[in-house]
Write a protein that holds these residues in place. Sequence first.
Motif, PDB file in Angstrom:
ATOM      1  N   SER A  65       0.849  -1.187   0.000  1.00 37.08           N
ATOM      2  CA  SER A  65       0.000   0.000   0.000  1.00 37.08           C
ATOM      3  C   SER A  65       0.884   1.235   0.000  1.00 37.08           C
ATOM      4  O   SER A  65       2.060   1.177   0.380  1.00 37.08           O
ATOM      5  CB  SER A  65      -0.933   0.014   1.219  1.00 37.08           C
ATOM      6  OG  SER A  65      -0.193   0.059   2.419  1.00 37.08           O
ATOM      7  N   SER A  66       0.324   2.335  -0.447  1.00 38.99           N
ATOM      8  CA  SER A  66       1.090   3.579  -0.513  1.00 38.99           C
ATOM      9  C   SER A  66       1.313   4.125   0.895  1.00 38.99           C
ATOM     10  O   SER A  66       0.369   4.214   1.686  1.00 38.99           O
ATOM     11  CB  SER A  66       0.353   4.611  -1.364  1.00 38.99           C
ATOM     12  OG  SER A  66       0.285   4.178  -2.703  1.00 38.99           O
ATOM     13  N   LYS A  67       2.547   4.494   1.190  1.00 43.42           N
ATOM     14  CA  LYS A  67       2.899   5.033   2.501  1.00 43.42           C
ATOM     15  C   LYS A  67       3.126   6.539   2.385  1.00 43.42           C
ATOM     16  O   LYS A  67       3.753   7.014   1.435  1.00 43.42           O
ATOM     17  CB  LYS A  67       4.155   4.355   3.045  1.00 43.42           C
ATOM     18  CG  LYS A  67       4.056   2.825   3.113  1.00 43.42           C
ATOM     19  CD  LYS A  67       2.878   2.346   3.935  1.00 43.42           C
ATOM     20  CE  LYS A  67       2.840   0.830   4.031  1.00 43.42           C
ATOM     21  NZ  LYS A  67       1.624   0.322   4.699  1.00 43.42           N
ATOM     22  N   ARG A  68       2.649   7.263   3.388  1.00 47.48           N
ATOM     23  CA  ARG A  68       2.702   8.724   3.355  1.00 47.48           C
ATOM     24  C   ARG A  68       3.439   9.321   4.543  1.00 47.48           C
ATOM     25  O   ARG A  68       3.228  10.477   4.891  1.00 47.48           O
ATOM     26  CB  ARG A  68       1.276   9.283   3.262  1.00 47.48           C
ATOM     27  CG  ARG A  68       0.576   8.924   1.956  1.00 47.48           C
ATOM     28  CD  ARG A  68      -0.865   9.406   1.935  1.00 47.48           C
ATOM     29  NE  ARG A  68      -1.499   9.167   0.645  1.00 47.48           N
ATOM     30  CZ  ARG A  68      -2.059   8.012   0.288  1.00 47.48           C
ATOM     31  NH1 ARG A  68      -2.061   6.972   1.135  1.00 47.48           N
ATOM     32  NH2 ARG A  68      -2.627   7.878  -0.902  1.00 47.48           N
ATOM     33  N   ALA A  69       4.323   8.528   5.146  1.00 44.72           N
ATOM     34  CA  ALA A  69       5.205   9.026   6.211  1.00 44.72           C
ATOM     35  C   ALA A  69       6.434   8.118   6.245  1.00 44.72           C
ATOM     36  O   ALA A  69       6.301   6.893   6.309  1.00 44.72           O
ATOM     37  CB  ALA A  69       4.506   9.021   7.558  1.00 44.72           C
ATOM     38  N   TYR A  70       7.622   8.728   6.199  1.00 43.61           N
ATOM     39  CA  TYR A  70       8.874   7.973   6.119  1.00 43.61           C
ATOM     40  C   TYR A  70       9.866   8.468   7.161  1.00 43.61           C
ATOM     41  O   TYR A  70       9.808   9.615   7.602  1.00 43.61           O
ATOM     42  CB  TYR A  70       9.501   8.124   4.721  1.00 43.61           C
ATOM     43  CG  TYR A  70       8.678   7.478   3.630  1.00 43.61           C
ATOM     44  CD1 TYR A  70       8.984   6.205   3.153  1.00 43.61           C
ATOM     45  CD2 TYR A  70       7.577   8.132   3.085  1.00 43.61           C
ATOM     46  CE1 TYR A  70       8.219   5.607   2.158  1.00 43.61           C
ATOM     47  CE2 TYR A  70       6.807   7.541   2.097  1.00 43.61           C
ATOM     48  CZ  TYR A  70       7.130   6.286   1.645  1.00 43.61           C
ATOM     49  OH  TYR A  70       6.365   5.689   0.671  1.00 43.61           O
ATOM     50  N   ASN A  71      10.799   7.590   7.541  1.00 39.31           N
ATOM     51  CA  ASN A  71      11.898   8.029   8.387  1.00 39.31           C
ATOM     52  C   ASN A  71      13.032   8.537   7.505  1.00 39.31           C
ATOM     53  O   ASN A  71      12.938   8.507   6.263  1.00 39.31           O
ATOM     54  CB  ASN A  71      12.347   6.910   9.336  1.00 39.31           C
ATOM     55  CG  ASN A  71      12.864   5.680   8.614  1.00 39.31           C
ATOM     56  OD1 ASN A  71      13.587   5.789   7.616  1.00 39.31           O
ATOM     57  ND2 ASN A  71      12.522   4.498   9.107  1.00 39.31           N
ATOM     58  N   ASP A  72      14.090   9.007   8.119  1.00 40.29           N
ATOM     59  CA  ASP A  72      15.154   9.670   7.346  1.00 40.29           C
ATOM     60  C   ASP A  72      16.279   8.728   6.914  1.00 40.29           C
ATOM     61  O   ASP A  72      17.344   9.181   6.501  1.00 40.29           O
ATOM     62  CB  ASP A  72      15.732  10.849   8.140  1.00 40.29           C
ATOM     63  CG  ASP A  72      16.310  10.422   9.488  1.00 40.29           C
ATOM     64  OD1 ASP A  72      16.336   9.217   9.785  1.00 40.29           O
ATOM     65  OD2 ASP A  72      16.727  11.324  10.248  1.00 40.29           O
ATOM     66  N   LYS A  73      16.036   7.432   6.994  1.00 37.40           N
ATOM     67  CA  LYS A  73      17.030   6.467   6.532  1.00 37.40           C
ATOM     68  C   LYS A  73      17.139   6.509   5.015  1.00 37.40           C
ATOM     69  O   LYS A  73      16.140   6.469   4.303  1.00 37.40           O
ATOM     70  CB  LYS A  73      16.649   5.061   6.988  1.00 37.40           C
ATOM     71  CG  LYS A  73      17.629   3.974   6.548  1.00 37.40           C
ATOM     72  CD  LYS A  73      17.151   2.602   7.029  1.00 37.40           C
ATOM     73  CE  LYS A  73      18.087   1.493   6.533  1.00 37.40           C
ATOM     74  NZ  LYS A  73      17.602   0.155   6.962  1.00 37.40           N
ATOM     75  N   LYS A  74      18.368   6.611   4.515  1.00 33.76           N
ATOM     76  CA  LYS A  74      18.579   6.689   3.075  1.00 33.76           C
ATOM     77  C   LYS A  74      18.687   5.301   2.464  1.00 33.76           C
ATOM     78  O   LYS A  74      19.188   4.361   3.084  1.00 33.76           O
ATOM     79  CB  LYS A  74      19.842   7.493   2.751  1.00 33.76           C
ATOM     80  CG  LYS A  74      19.755   8.968   3.145  1.00 33.76           C
ATOM     81  CD  LYS A  74      20.837   9.794   2.478  1.00 33.76           C
ATOM     82  CE  LYS A  74      20.587   9.936   0.999  1.00 33.76           C
ATOM     83  NZ  LYS A  74      21.477  10.953   0.371  1.00 33.76           N
ATOM     84  N   ILE A  75      18.259   5.186   1.234  1.00 37.41           N
ATOM     85  CA  ILE A  75      18.407   3.938   0.486  1.00 37.41           C
ATOM     86  C   ILE A  75      19.839   3.844  -0.017  1.00 37.41           C
ATOM     87  O   ILE A  75      20.339   4.786  -0.646  1.00 37.41           O
ATOM     88  CB  ILE A  75      17.446   3.901  -0.711  1.00 37.41           C
ATOM     89  CG1 ILE A  75      15.999   4.017  -0.226  1.00 37.41           C
ATOM     90  CG2 ILE A  75      17.639   2.627  -1.525  1.00 37.41           C
ATOM     91  CD1 ILE A  75      14.993   4.174  -1.353  1.00 37.41           C
ATOM     92  N   PRO A  76      20.541   2.738   0.243  1.00 36.17           N
ATOM     93  CA  PRO A  76      21.901   2.592  -0.277  1.00 36.17           C
ATOM     94  C   PRO A  76      21.915   2.708  -1.808  1.00 36.17           C
ATOM     95  O   PRO A  76      21.001   2.227  -2.480  1.00 36.17           O
ATOM     96  CB  PRO A  76      22.301   1.180   0.169  1.00 36.17           C
ATOM     97  CG  PRO A  76      21.428   0.894   1.353  1.00 36.17           C
ATOM     98  CD  PRO A  76      20.126   1.583   1.059  1.00 36.17           C
ATOM     99  N   GLN A  77      22.938   3.339  -2.326  1.00 40.37           N
ATOM    100  CA  GLN A  77      23.032   3.555  -3.770  1.00 40.37           C
ATOM    101  C   GLN A  77      22.973   2.251  -4.545  1.00 40.37           C
ATOM    102  O   GLN A  77      22.286   2.149  -5.564  1.00 40.37           O
ATOM    103  CB  GLN A  77      24.324   4.309  -4.104  1.00 40.37           C
ATOM    104  CG  GLN A  77      24.548   4.561  -5.586  1.00 40.37           C
ATOM    105  CD  GLN A  77      23.538   5.518  -6.197  1.00 40.37           C
ATOM    106  OE1 GLN A  77      22.912   6.286  -5.468  1.00 40.37           O
ATOM    107  NE2 GLN A  77      23.380   5.487  -7.508  1.00 40.37           N
TER     108      GLN A  77
END
Length: 226
Positions: free
Chosen positions: A12-24
């Motif tokens: 499902s679509s999420k509309r709140a995220y934490n500040d963890k970055k996705i590894p390149q």
Amino acid sequence: MPTVLEVLKNRSSKRAYNDKKIPQETLEEILTAAGMTPSGANMQPWVTYAVSNAETLKRVGDAVITKMDEGITNDQFIQYYPVKWTNPYKKRRIVTGSGLYKLMEVDRKDNDTRIEMWKDNFRWFGAQTVIFVFTNKANIDGSQGALIDCGAYMQSIMLAAQEFGIDSCPQGSTTEFGRVVAAALEVPDNLALLYSVVLGYSDKDAKINSYQPKRVELNESVTFID
């Protein structure tokens, strides 16, 4: 590991995220897999900008919000939503929106809060990565095939992301301000923005992320002829 069917049913679509970055390397793997999406005549019409730079995302988002504050409702390359809403699609839209606001305890007359929630689209819901999908303007000059292919490509991105525990939210909202986004990203003039997809690690405690609108029963959308 979830199956493709499980991901399709449970995502499902999420509309709140934490500040963890996705590894390149993870981001590259997701987009490499999505690049295998089939397309007519193998055109591969998608031109992708994967933005994880915080300053760039803020600049793009602020540009859209400024337009909104000026009373501009859209500045788009393509018309995403129907010009004339008809049922059952109009009803589904209303039910989906009202369900979200009810969950968040926002009164239907509280326009200020609703507008702020809409602006959260352009704050990327706190996510650290946004995938902006463009195509060459020539590809949509009098034809729509590239729109279908790019839509499949964006679905591939969201499904591949689930492999890594990464959530997503497709954004028709940016389609409506496609020209603003294109200008803020300083992309070549021959490109038209079609859509964007927020990617990131959702906030598991955010109430808004519990919302999952209902889908219609199979017999409402499918006709079997055997």
